[in-house]
Write a protein that holds these residues in place. Structure first.
Motif, mmCIF file in Angstrom:
data_model
loop_
_atom_site.group_PDB
_atom_site.id
_atom_site.type_symbol
_atom_site.label_atom_id
_atom_site.label_comp_id
_atom_site.label_asym_id
_atom_site.label_seq_id
_atom_site.Cartn_x
_atom_site.Cartn_y
_atom_site.Cartn_z
ATOM 1 N N LEU A 85 45.007 49.138 53.384
ATOM 2 C CA LEU A 85 44.047 49.392 52.309
ATOM 3 C C LEU A 85 42.661 49.634 52.897
ATOM 4 O O LEU A 85 42.396 49.292 54.048
ATOM 5 N N THR A 86 41.777 50.170 52.080
ATOM 6 C CA THR A 86 40.364 50.262 52.423
ATOM 7 C C THR A 86 39.604 49.414 51.421
ATOM 8 O O THR A 86 39.662 49.653 50.213
ATOM 9 N N LEU A 87 38.927 48.382 51.927
ATOM 10 C CA LEU A 87 38.139 47.494 51.083
ATOM 11 C C LEU A 87 36.729 48.049 50.940
ATOM 12 O O LEU A 87 36.119 48.457 51.930
ATOM 13 N N TYR A 98 42.243 48.994 45.422
ATOM 14 C CA TYR A 98 43.300 49.173 44.435
ATOM 15 C C TYR A 98 44.646 49.117 45.129
ATOM 16 O O TYR A 98 44.819 49.643 46.228
ATOM 17 N N LEU A 99 45.586 48.449 44.492
ATOM 18 C CA LEU A 99 46.925 48.286 45.033
ATOM 19 C C LEU A 99 47.802 49.465 44.629
ATOM 20 O O LEU A 99 47.487 50.168 43.660
ATOM 21 N N PRO A 100 48.924 49.688 45.327
ATOM 22 C CA PRO A 100 49.800 50.817 44.994
ATOM 23 C C PRO A 100 50.422 50.710 43.597
ATOM 24 O O PRO A 100 50.822 51.701 43.021
ATOM 25 N N ARG A 101 50.511 49.508 43.086
ATOM 26 C CA ARG A 101 51.011 49.293 41.724
ATOM 27 C C ARG A 101 50.412 48.000 41.194
ATOM 28 O O ARG A 101 49.899 47.175 41.952
ATOM 29 N N ALA A 120 42.058 37.190 45.246
ATOM 30 C CA ALA A 120 42.475 37.227 43.848
ATOM 31 C C ALA A 120 42.961 38.619 43.464
ATOM 32 O O ALA A 120 42.728 39.603 44.172
ATOM 33 N N TYR A 121 43.626 38.655 42.329
ATOM 34 C CA TYR A 121 44.059 39.910 41.709
ATOM 35 C C TYR A 121 43.316 40.009 40.385
ATOM 36 O O TYR A 121 43.321 39.071 39.588
ATOM 37 N N TYR A 122 42.645 41.150 40.162
ATOM 38 C CA TYR A 122 41.943 41.369 38.899
ATOM 39 C C TYR A 122 42.851 42.217 38.014
ATOM 40 O O TYR A 122 42.963 43.427 38.193
ATOM 41 N N ALA A 123 43.551 41.539 37.106
ATOM 42 C CA ALA A 123 44.580 42.182 36.280
ATOM 43 C C ALA A 123 44.084 43.375 35.467
ATOM 44 O O ALA A 123 44.779 44.394 35.402
ATOM 45 N N PRO A 124 42.901 43.319 34.820
ATOM 46 C CA PRO A 124 42.497 44.474 34.014
ATOM 47 C C PRO A 124 42.387 45.787 34.799
ATOM 48 O O PRO A 124 42.659 46.856 34.270
ATOM 49 N N TRP A 125 41.983 45.724 36.057
ATOM 50 C CA TRP A 125 41.823 46.942 36.853
ATOM 51 C C TRP A 125 42.972 47.167 37.816
ATOM 52 O O TRP A 125 43.124 48.254 38.376
ATOM 53 N N GLY A 126 43.761 46.119 38.093
ATOM 54 C CA GLY A 126 44.868 46.248 39.035
ATOM 55 C C GLY A 126 44.424 46.272 40.486
ATOM 56 O O GLY A 126 45.041 46.930 41.310
ATOM 57 N N LEU A 128 42.925 44.250 44.168
ATOM 58 C CA LEU A 128 42.803 43.080 45.019
ATOM 59 C C LEU A 128 41.316 42.794 45.172
ATOM 60 O O LEU A 128 40.518 43.727 45.322
ATOM 61 N N ALA A 129 40.945 41.525 45.139
ATOM 62 C CA ALA A 129 39.549 41.131 45.335
ATOM 63 C C ALA A 129 39.511 39.991 46.346
ATOM 64 O O ALA A 129 40.210 38.992 46.178
ATOM 65 N N ILE A 130 38.722 40.169 47.393
ATOM 66 C CA ILE A 130 38.521 39.105 48.373
ATOM 67 C C ILE A 130 37.048 38.727 48.286
ATOM 68 O O ILE A 130 36.167 39.559 48.529
ATOM 69 N N PHE A 131 36.795 37.479 47.914
ATOM 70 C CA PHE A 131 35.418 37.031 47.711
ATOM 71 C C PHE A 131 34.817 36.596 49.043
ATOM 72 O O PHE A 131 35.381 35.773 49.746
#
Length: 171
Positions: A85-87, A98-101, A120-126, A128-131
């Protein structure tokens, strides 16, 4: 803690599937040498490795280690690994991609406090989030905690975009 189905129950489930399939196909319940596969649901298979699961993130060549929690979303995420991925920077305190699915959002909260190192996973946008910094007491609704960075957080705190490769660590 390893959760497993006791051997007699596994055998009953396996033999029950054979009986059911045999009944549908008109075969005797116990036909030696005939194996009956369970129907596919189309969903990815759960990884065989136990949870919590250790993962490694290679961030522009620098190692970061993390542990995934034992929840439905984390198991769904683990099924995607290995993953490149690219963060990118988002709201100064997190790196997102964004994840592949989309993942199963089971366990999504109305808001959760976030700390530096939370994955974390942000469900509304789909996504990945790393704080990389701690946030407000109740940061955002729709977050599902996937795990936590154990070592190497400074590699993620650099400004992005950051190329990252995420993979399971062997037992």
């Amino acid at each position: 803690m390893k959760k497993s189905i006791p051997t007699p129950l596994r055998r009953l489930r396996r033999e029950g599937l054979a009986f059911l399939a045999g009944s549908i196909l008109g075969l005797p319940a116990c036909v030696p040498g005939i194996a009956v596969a369970a129907p596919s649901t189309g969903a990815s298979a759960a990884p065989s490795q136990e949870f919590p699961m250790k993962i490694r993130l290679q961030v522009d060549g620098q190692p970061v280690t993390a542990t995934l929690d034992d929840n439905a979303s984390a198991r769904d995420f683990a099924a995607l690994l290995p993953l490149s991925l690219t963060l990118t920077d988002y709201a100064r305190i997190e790196r997102i991609a964004y994840l592949p699915r989309k993942l199963t959002p089971a366990g999504a909260t109305a808001g959760m406090p976030v700390k530096a190192g939370d994955i974390a996973y942000y469900a509304p946008w789909g996504n990945l989030a790393i704080f990389v910094e701690s946030g407000d007491a109740n940061y955002s609704g729709g977050l599902v905690r996937l795990g936590r960075v154990e070592t190497g957080l400074p590699a993620l705190q650099r400004p992005g975009p950051l190329k990252v490769r995420i993979e399971r660590l062997p037992d």
